[in-house]
Scaffold this active site. Structure first.
Site, mmCIF file in Angstrom:
data_model
loop_
_atom_site.group_PDB
_atom_site.id
_atom_site.type_symbol
_atom_site.label_atom_id
_atom_site.label_comp_id
_atom_site.label_asym_id
_atom_site.label_seq_id
_atom_site.Cartn_x
_atom_site.Cartn_y
_atom_site.Cartn_z
ATOM 1 N N LYS A 43 23.646 53.531 36.240
ATOM 2 C CA LYS A 43 23.622 52.253 35.867
ATOM 3 C C LYS A 43 22.737 51.725 34.843
ATOM 4 C CE LYS A 43 26.447 50.882 37.779
ATOM 5 N NZ LYS A 43 27.829 51.197 37.375
ATOM 6 N N HIS A 98 24.160 62.600 34.407
ATOM 7 C CA HIS A 98 22.924 61.925 35.174
ATOM 8 C C HIS A 98 22.143 63.156 35.898
ATOM 9 C CE1 HIS A 98 25.020 58.246 34.831
ATOM 10 N NE2 HIS A 98 25.792 58.448 36.027
ATOM 11 N N SER A 128 22.565 46.481 39.669
ATOM 12 C CA SER A 128 24.003 47.078 39.118
ATOM 13 C C SER A 128 24.296 48.027 40.109
ATOM 14 C CB SER A 128 23.572 47.743 37.795
ATOM 15 O OG SER A 128 24.798 48.346 37.262
HETATM 16 S S1 PPS Z 1 27.247 54.380 35.472
HETATM 17 O O1 PPS Z 1 28.494 54.189 36.481
HETATM 18 O O2 PPS Z 1 26.114 54.888 35.869
HETATM 19 O O3 PPS Z 1 27.990 55.184 34.286
HETATM 20 O O4 PPS Z 1 27.017 53.129 34.880
HETATM 21 P P1 PPS Z 1 26.227 52.673 33.306
HETATM 22 O O5 PPS Z 1 27.215 52.745 32.241
HETATM 23 O O6 PPS Z 1 25.235 53.650 33.280
HETATM 24 O O7 PPS Z 1 25.755 51.248 33.831
HETATM 25 C C1 PPS Z 1 26.617 50.077 33.859
HETATM 26 C C2 PPS Z 1 25.733 49.052 33.383
HETATM 27 O O8 PPS Z 1 25.869 48.918 31.996
HETATM 28 C C3 PPS Z 1 26.450 47.850 31.646
HETATM 29 N N1 PPS Z 1 27.015 47.907 30.408
HETATM 30 C C4 PPS Z 1 26.709 46.988 29.007
HETATM 31 N N2 PPS Z 1 25.788 46.221 28.886
HETATM 32 C C5 PPS Z 1 25.799 45.466 27.602
HETATM 33 N N3 PPS Z 1 26.814 45.863 26.719
HETATM 34 C C6 PPS Z 1 27.758 46.772 26.956
HETATM 35 N N4 PPS Z 1 28.630 47.194 26.074
HETATM 36 C C7 PPS Z 1 27.688 47.327 28.093
HETATM 37 N N5 PPS Z 1 28.464 48.661 28.649
HETATM 38 C C8 PPS Z 1 27.985 48.523 30.004
HETATM 39 C C9 PPS Z 1 27.230 47.325 32.504
HETATM 40 O O9 PPS Z 1 27.608 45.925 32.704
HETATM 41 C C10 PPS Z 1 26.419 47.636 33.774
HETATM 42 O O10 PPS Z 1 25.306 46.864 34.083
HETATM 43 P P2 PPS Z 1 25.451 45.519 35.138
HETATM 44 O O11 PPS Z 1 24.195 44.988 35.003
HETATM 45 O O12 PPS Z 1 26.173 46.003 36.415
HETATM 46 O O13 PPS Z 1 26.352 44.618 34.377
#
Ligand code: PPS
Length: 270
Positions: A43, A98, A128
């Site tokens: 996340k 991870h 998240s």
């Molecule tokens: S995972 O399931 O662990 O692989 O998730 P991960 O990709 O690490 O994290 C998900 C959060 O990243 C945000 N996210 C983004 N934020 C801004 N811009 C872009 N392009 C973007 N892509 C992914 C996503 O919205 C999740 O955060 P939250 O706070 O839940 O919205």
């Protein structure tokens, strides 16, 4: 705890993971010098980074990111399906993980493979993760991949190495283009200004939310009966909408204890 697979003190979600594979990866996976790894605590912006790196590779051309699922472009090292795919893949590999430091493949530490490690305010990681994990069909009672503090402390010990790039979700958010340039420098790539604009455009929150190859809408119903909202909010500081004052104070105390000794400049978030 039946929804977890425990390995070396770390809980993994039971779906997609097998003890033997994690063990084999740790002992036998061979990194190649030309590999690039996107490494995060869950996340923290993993998929965002994958999208950016894929777009850097294609110089901003969106064809690849719009036709191949994100988990095939950058397979998840520790998941069952990815391992055979990765060992048979020729040429430079883009790999996601991870894994905590102590379970990571031993071969990495004597290779020149590159790691991009992304950290995010653990309060936002918690929020998240809370929304994400509750959408999965297996209910997850504790934190997959173990403690954020342990993960971060151990990996940050690598931050002075030439093959390790430390980024924060907050920095990427604040100045995405500068971060893209930083990643290019680290990977030895050069983009023309219009190519940089394309990388920026196609890795935006909105573009990723609409890209079915990246937004997890391809994940099957048995894993997530109501769908998975990976691109939930994409903001910094959302924890303030969810933590009580008492929780925030308790968190601060734990943070100070656990991260004592690290320069505060590493953690510039609200
Ligand atoms: S995972 O399931 O662990 O692989 O998730 P991960 O990709 O690490 O994290 C998900 C959060 O990243 C945000 N996210 C983004 N934020 C801004 N811009 C872009 N392009 C973007 N892509 C992914 C996503 O919205 C999740 O955060 P939250 O706070 O839940 O919205």
């Amino acid at each position: 705890m039946s929804d977890y697979l425990w390995f070396e003190g770390i809980p993994f979600p039971i779906i997609e993971y097998e003890k033997e594979i994690i063990e084999e990866i740790h002992n036998k996976f061979v990194f190649r010098d030309e590999d690039t790894v996107i490494l995060t605590y869950p996340k923290s912006g993993t998929n965002w980074l994958i999208e950016i790196v894929c777009l850097i590779q294609t110089k901003g051309d969106p064809n690849w990111i719009q036709s191949v699922p994100i988990w095939d472009r950058s397979p998840w090292l520790e998941s069952q399906g990815a391992y055979p795919l990765l060992i048979n893949k020729e040429g430079p590999r883009l790999i996601t993980s991870h894994l905590p430091f102590h379970i990571f493949p031993k071969s990495f530490f004597s290779s020149k493979a590159k790691i991009i490690y992304v950290i995010r305010n653990p309060r936002d990681v918690l929020v998240s993760g809370y929304f994400f994990w509750t959408m999965l069909s297996t209910l997850i009672p504790t934190v997959a991949y173990g403690s954020w503090f342990e993960h971060t402390r151990a990996w940050l010990s690598m931050r002075e190495r030439d093959n390790f790039l430390l980024l924060s979700y907050e920095d990427i958010k604040k100045d995405t283009k500068s971060t893209i340039k930083k990643i290019c420098d680290f990977l030895g790539k050069k983009l023309e200004p219009d190519e940089l604009d394309m990388v920026f455009k196609y890795s935006s929150f909105q573009a990723m939310k609409e890209n079915k190859m990246s937004n997890y809408s391809l994940i099957t119903e048995d894993m997530a009966p109501n769908g998975l909202d990976l691109l939930r909010k994409g903001t910094t500081g959302d924890w303030k909408n969810h933590f009580t004052v008492a929780q925030a104070e308790a968190f601060d105390k734990v943070f100070q204890e656990k991260m004592a000794g690290f320069p505060l400049g590493l953690f510039l978030w609200e």
